[in-house]
Structure formats: structure tokens, C-alpha cells
Enzyme design. Structure first.
Site, PDB file in Angstrom:
ATOM      1  N   ASN A   7      82.221  56.088  51.518  1.00 19.71           N
ATOM      2  CA  ASN A   7      81.533  54.798  51.573  1.00 19.71           C
ATOM      3  C   ASN A   7      82.432  53.851  52.375  1.00 19.71           C
ATOM      4  OD1 ASN A   7      80.291  52.378  51.135  1.00 19.71           O
ATOM      5  ND2 ASN A   7      80.188  52.581  48.892  1.00 19.71           N
ATOM      6  N   GLY A 212      74.773  44.576  39.192  1.00 16.92           N
ATOM      7  CA  GLY A 212      76.224  44.479  39.385  1.00 16.92           C
ATOM      8  C   GLY A 212      76.486  43.164  40.077  1.00 16.92           C
ATOM      9  N   GLY A 214      75.797  42.754  43.232  1.00 20.13           N
ATOM     10  CA  GLY A 214      74.445  42.731  43.789  1.00 20.13           C
ATOM     11  C   GLY A 214      73.504  43.196  42.694  1.00 20.13           C
ATOM     12  N   ARG A 243      74.709  35.713  45.550  1.00 21.75           N
ATOM     13  CA  ARG A 243      73.468  35.640  46.340  1.00 21.75           C
ATOM     14  C   ARG A 243      72.358  34.996  45.521  1.00 21.75           C
ATOM     15  NH1 ARG A 243      73.247  41.825  48.035  1.00 21.75           N
ATOM     16  NH2 ARG A 243      75.339  41.941  47.165  1.00 21.75           N
ATOM     17  N   ASP A 284      81.683  36.280  38.127  1.00 20.09           N
ATOM     18  CA  ASP A 284      81.908  37.441  37.262  1.00 20.09           C
ATOM     19  C   ASP A 284      81.370  37.117  35.875  1.00 20.09           C
ATOM     20  OD1 ASP A 284      83.174  39.348  35.424  1.00 20.09           O
ATOM     21  OD2 ASP A 284      84.282  39.985  37.204  1.00 20.09           O
ATOM     22  N   GLY A 332      77.614  47.414  37.009  1.00 21.34           N
ATOM     23  CA  GLY A 332      78.638  46.659  36.271  1.00 21.34           C
ATOM     24  C   GLY A 332      78.130  45.824  35.103  1.00 21.34           C
ATOM     25  N   ILE A 333      77.159  44.964  35.343  1.00 24.24           N
ATOM     26  CA  ILE A 333      76.623  44.126  34.258  1.00 24.24           C
ATOM     27  C   ILE A 333      75.683  44.944  33.375  1.00 24.24           C
ATOM     28  CG2 ILE A 333      75.259  42.067  33.736  1.00 24.24           C
ATOM     29  CD1 ILE A 333      76.220  40.855  36.394  1.00 24.24           C
ATOM     30  N   GLU A 335      75.580  48.036  32.676  1.00 23.46           N
ATOM     31  CA  GLU A 335      76.228  49.040  31.824  1.00 23.46           C
ATOM     32  C   GLU A 335      77.114  48.422  30.747  1.00 23.46           C
ATOM     33  OE1 GLU A 335      78.333  51.816  34.396  1.00 23.46           O
ATOM     34  OE2 GLU A 335      76.583  51.891  35.718  1.00 23.46           O
ATOM     35  N   GLU A 386      76.655  56.804  42.150  1.00 19.48           N
ATOM     36  CA  GLU A 386      76.137  56.918  43.509  1.00 19.48           C
ATOM     37  C   GLU A 386      76.835  58.026  44.283  1.00 19.48           C
ATOM     38  OE1 GLU A 386      76.459  52.589  43.402  1.00 19.48           O
ATOM     39  OE2 GLU A 386      74.856  52.542  44.886  1.00 19.48           O
TER      40      GLU A 386
HETATM   41  P1  ADP Z   1      79.177  45.970  42.957  1.00 20.56           P
HETATM   42  O1  ADP Z   1      77.816  45.394  43.229  1.00 20.56           O
HETATM   43  O2  ADP Z   1      80.287  45.216  43.601  1.00 20.56           O
HETATM   44  O3  ADP Z   1      79.248  47.480  43.063  1.00 20.56           O
HETATM   45  P2  ADP Z   1      79.559  46.434  40.110  1.00 20.56           P
HETATM   46  O4  ADP Z   1      78.367  47.275  39.800  1.00 20.56           O
HETATM   47  O5  ADP Z   1      80.903  47.059  40.068  1.00 20.56           O
HETATM   48  O6  ADP Z   1      79.357  45.621  41.440  1.00 20.56           O
HETATM   49  O7  ADP Z   1      79.536  45.181  39.105  1.00 20.56           O
HETATM   50  C1  ADP Z   1      80.508  44.208  39.142  1.00 20.56           C
HETATM   51  C2  ADP Z   1      80.137  43.099  38.171  1.00 20.56           C
HETATM   52  O8  ADP Z   1      79.912  43.654  36.883  1.00 20.56           O
HETATM   53  C3  ADP Z   1      81.238  42.079  37.964  1.00 20.56           C
HETATM   54  O9  ADP Z   1      81.152  41.046  38.908  1.00 20.56           O
HETATM   55  C4  ADP Z   1      80.930  41.558  36.565  1.00 20.56           C
HETATM   56  O10 ADP Z   1      80.030  40.473  36.651  1.00 20.56           O
HETATM   57  C5  ADP Z   1      80.221  42.691  35.904  1.00 20.56           C
HETATM   58  N1  ADP Z   1      81.021  43.340  34.853  1.00 20.56           N
HETATM   59  C6  ADP Z   1      81.913  44.324  34.983  1.00 20.56           C
HETATM   60  N2  ADP Z   1      82.444  44.646  33.773  1.00 20.56           N
HETATM   61  C7  ADP Z   1      81.847  43.846  32.867  1.00 20.56           C
HETATM   62  C8  ADP Z   1      81.962  43.681  31.454  1.00 20.56           C
HETATM   63  N3  ADP Z   1      82.771  44.426  30.725  1.00 20.56           N
HETATM   64  N4  ADP Z   1      81.176  42.762  30.890  1.00 20.56           N
HETATM   65  C9  ADP Z   1      80.340  41.995  31.613  1.00 20.56           C
HETATM   66  N5  ADP Z   1      80.191  42.103  32.928  1.00 20.56           N
HETATM   67  C10 ADP Z   1      80.938  43.006  33.555  1.00 20.56           C
END
Ligand code: ADP
Length: 400
Positions: A7, A212, A214, A243, A284, A332-333, A335, A386
Site C-alpha cells: 500500500n 476509521g 475516513g 472530512r 481522534d 478504527g472507530i 471496531e 484489507e
Molecule cells: P484510517 O482511515 O487512517 O485507516 P483507522 O481505521 O486506523 O483509520 O482508524 C483510525 C481512527 O480510529 C482514529 O482516528 C480514532 O478516531 C479511532 N480509534 C482508534 N482506536 C480507538 C479506540 N480504542 N477507541 C475509539 N476510537 C479509536
């Protein structure tokens, strides 16, 4: 068969080497700050196992080609080696925007003009993604290079879902339409959810939510995408880290007239200064929860706007699908954040979505159901993968 997944970002390369015999990850790593004074490379051989070996390098990495060569050396030579170079049978590349390409493909020379055309659809991502593929073609002569497009899964959208109601000539001449993004992730979690439901994917209707930095949502009917929240670019739809997601398109003219901003400046605001960050100064979700804990009203508003927008899209996709078998949260969010999940589903009980608060609160890296047993629509958290999805697509293409 060993498959390298790459990637390439504008100044980074994220990679994994997978052994497709058992889909295990042999190596994972990240090259960052390419082109800057000091670059970095973290390479993990046998990540997460007792044999894990981490190499951490800090040195100038002038371009992506040099970065990729360093990766190949670490994978195939010295203490961190896990295989010889000729054991790597194929390389799979993530590409954000596929434009007209509706499926993954093996690169051949004649495709380059059409591939280069896609760069204008994702100017921040595609040049780097395709550049990575060019480097790998040079560094792995004779090894098939496969492109896996983030948009491909969404190519089954019907025209009434992908057309914008603007003059038709902009579709015909400029290819302006909705393409979506995060398709590899939506496809992966949709497949996993159908498996967990014990239903053939071709008979399963799902709403998949990739949340996440995005964020996007997809309506999946009988295993195929019929609508998704991102559009021509990954700016449309849900509220994201920085965004805006959906705004009145007249905002551009309004800001131009009232603030004297040009289009590039407005575009930058909508991409980088908006979303959660625009509303409360933080992008975040963990920081936002901490701020809410201290009584920060703007952080509370940001969470409310973000979850309300998602709920509204769920409602829209229920109307699109008719019957919904499952709702899936990922990224991220999706999960990790039980509060966001609960607030997103809040009020949807009359439509058959009943969250099990106890199951929702459990923290885990495993796929899990978070709805009550009597919930007509099941709700899931399914970690996305992914890299594995790209490796599977790559294997499928090289295996013919
Ligand atoms: P990307 O779109 O950069 O791939 P990710 O899927 O890694 O993003 O998600 C990143 C976001 O996930 C972070 O900006 C944060 O808002 C959120 N995040 C990550 N861990 C946690 C957590 N334990 N609790 C809440 N939100 C989280």
C-alpha cells in the site's frame, strides 16, 4: 505461495508478506517519511509470534523505489529473512480509485494509459499507489503485479445510485459519477459476516460501516454493493476525522463570495479542516471521549453530529435494501468504540436493531455479534483486513 501486499502512500509504503498456504503473515512493515531528510523503516518478521524479529531503521530514503528495495533486502537477506526473492510469486497493490475498472487486474503494459487516467480521480492517492506498482514491476521482473481497486466492489451500483443529477455531459465527458471507496474493506467484512450468519453471501443483505479516520457505508444486496456513501471522491457521505462528508454544494460559492476564498482553499477546508476536527478541534475519537468526560460541549456536538449522520444513512440503506440481515461495524472507530456504535444504533429498535449493551462493551480483536438474540437484524463488529483481502484477490488472479 507467498504474496507481497503493498500500500504505497504519498510518503510511505505499508506492506505485508503472506503465506497463502495458511494465510499467515510472514512479514509486516512500514516505510515512512520518504523524501524527507530522515526516513524510517520498521520491519517485523513473523509479527506477533514468538519468532518475531523487529528491525528499526532511520536513514534518508530518497524515493519509493529505494524504500521498496530496502524492504526486499530485509525480507530476503540477513537475520530478518523469511524467504528467497524468487519465492515471492505475486505482488498485490492497493489502488484507491479504479475509475472504470470494475475488478482487480494483472498489470500489462497496454493498460498504463487507462491507469494513468485514474490519477485525477484521487490525486492524493493514485499517483503513489500506481508508482508503487511501477517500482515493483522493475524490482520483481517477471512477477505478476496485481492491482486491487478500492472502488471495484462498488461497480455493481445501479445507475440510479451512482449518477449525480447534474448535466449528463459531465458524466459522459468527465466521468463524474459516484465511485465510492473502502470497497476492499466492505467486501471483506460482508463476506465474513455472511459466513458468520451461516448464509450464502449471494442471499445476504447487509449494511457495512467502515468507520476509521475516513468513513463510509455500503448497502449490500445479495452480496453485491448497491449503494455507498462516498462519491466521486472520498469526501462525500459520513462525518469523518477531518472530512466534512455531505454538505450543501452551494457552500463553495457562498464561501467564495463571503470570504473571498478560491476553490482550492475551500477544498482544503472540506478535506482537512472539517469533520470531527472542524466541529471540536480534535479528529481522534479517543480524544473526543476524553474531552466529553471533562464537559467539552463542542466534543459532545461532534459525537452527536457524527453518529446522527451515520444513523440517517442506515435508515436510507434500510429503505434501499428492504430486508436487512446484518449491520457490520469495522475499522478504527467501528471496531473499538462501543459508545459510537451504541449512539449510531440508538432509536433503531423499532426497525429491528436491538443492541446488546453488554456484548457491545466487550473489547476484542475477534469478530463478534453485538445485538440481542431476539434482534431481527443482527449487528456485528468484524475487524477489517484489507491486506488479506488484497492477497486473496491476488491469489485468485494468479491462480487463474
Ligand atoms: P484510517 O482511515 O487512517 O485507516 P483507522 O481505521 O486506523 O483509520 O482508524 C483510525 C481512527 O480510529 C482514529 O482516528 C480514532 O478516531 C479511532 N480509534 C482508534 N482506536 C480507538 C479506540 N480504542 N477507541 C475509539 N476510537 C479509536
Amino acid at each position: 505461495m507467498k504474496i507481497l501486499v503493498i500500500n504505497s502512500g504519498s510518503s510511505s509504503i505499508k506492506y505485508q508478506l503472506l503465506d497463502m498456504e495458511d494465510e499467515s503473515v510472514l512479514v509486516s512493515g512500514l516505510v515512512e517519511r520518504i523524501g524527507e531528510e530522515q526516513g524510517s523503516l520498521i520491519n517485523k518478521a513473523h509479527p506477533g509470534t514468538e519468532r518475531q524479529m523487529v528491525v528499526n531503521l532511520e536513514q534518508p530514503i530518497p524515493d519509493h523505489g529505494v524504500g521498496l528495495q530496502m524492504v526486499i533486502d530485509l525480507i530476503t537477506q540477513g537475520e530478518s529473512a523469511v524467504c528467497s526473492k524468487d519465492e515471492i510469486s505475486a505482488v498485490g497493490h492497493r489502488v484507491v480509485a479504479g475509475g472504470p475498472f470494475n475488478a482487480s487486474l494483472i498489470i500489462t503494459d497496454d493498460l498504463w494509459p487507462a491507469l494513468t487516467e485514474t490519477e485525477r480521480l484521487a490525486p492524493l492517492h493514485n499517483p503513489a499507489n500506481l508508482g508503487g506498482a511501477k517500482d515493483a514491476t522493475r524490482l520483481f521482473p517477471g512477477v505478476p503485479q496485481i492491482l486491487v481497486f478500492d472502488t471495484a466492489f462498488h461497480q455493481t451500483m445501479p445507475s440510479h445510485a451512482y449518477m449525480y443529477a447534474i448535466p449528463y455531459e459531465y458524466y459522459e465527458k468527465d466521468r463524474i459519477r459516484r465511485y465510492g471507496a473502502h470497497g476492499t474493506s466492505h467486501k471483506y467484512v460482508a463476506g465474513e459476516c455472511a459466513r458468520l450468519l451461516g448464509k450464502p453471501l449471494e442471499e445476504t443483505n447487509l449494511i457495512t460501516i467502515h468507520m476509521g479516520n475516513g468513513a463510509s457505508m455500503a448497502a449490500v444486496k445479495n452480496g453485491l454493493c448497491v449503494d455507498t456513501s462516498m462519491g466521486l471522491t472520498p469526501l462525500e457521505g459520513l462525518v469523518m476525522g477531518t472530512r466534512s462528508g455531505d454538505v450543501d454544494p452551494a457552500v463553495h460559492n457562498y464561501l467564495a463570495v463571503n470570504r473571498g476564498l478560491d476553490v482550492a482553499a475551500i477544498d482544503n477546508i472540506l478535506h482537512k479542516e472539517s469533520g470531527l476536527k472542524g466541529l471540536c478541534g480534535m479528529n481522534d475519537m479517543r480524544d473526543i471521549h476524553a474531552a466529553i468526560g471533562k464537559g467539552d460541549e463542542r466534543a459532545k456536538l461532534a459525537l452527536a453530529v457524527q453518529t446522527y449522520r451515520s444513523r440517517k444513512y442506515i435508515g436510507a440503506y434500510m429503505a434501499v435494501l428492504g430486508r436487512v440481515d446484518g449491520v457490520v461495524f469495522t475499522a478504527g472507530i467501528g471496531e473499538n468504540d462501543d459508545v459510537v456504535r451504541a449512539k449510531t444504533i440508538e432509536g433503531l429498535e423499532p426497525f429491528g436493531m436491538k443492541i446488546n449493551q453488554e456484548a457491545n462493551a466487550v473489547r476484542s480483536k475477534d469478530p463478534r455479534k453485538i445485538s440481542t438474540d431476539d434482534s431481527p437484524v443482527s449487528i456485528w463488529v468484524i475487524p477489517t483486513n484489507e491486506e488479506l483481502a488484497i492477497a486473496r484477490e491476488t491469489l485468485a488472479l494468479v491462480a487463474g
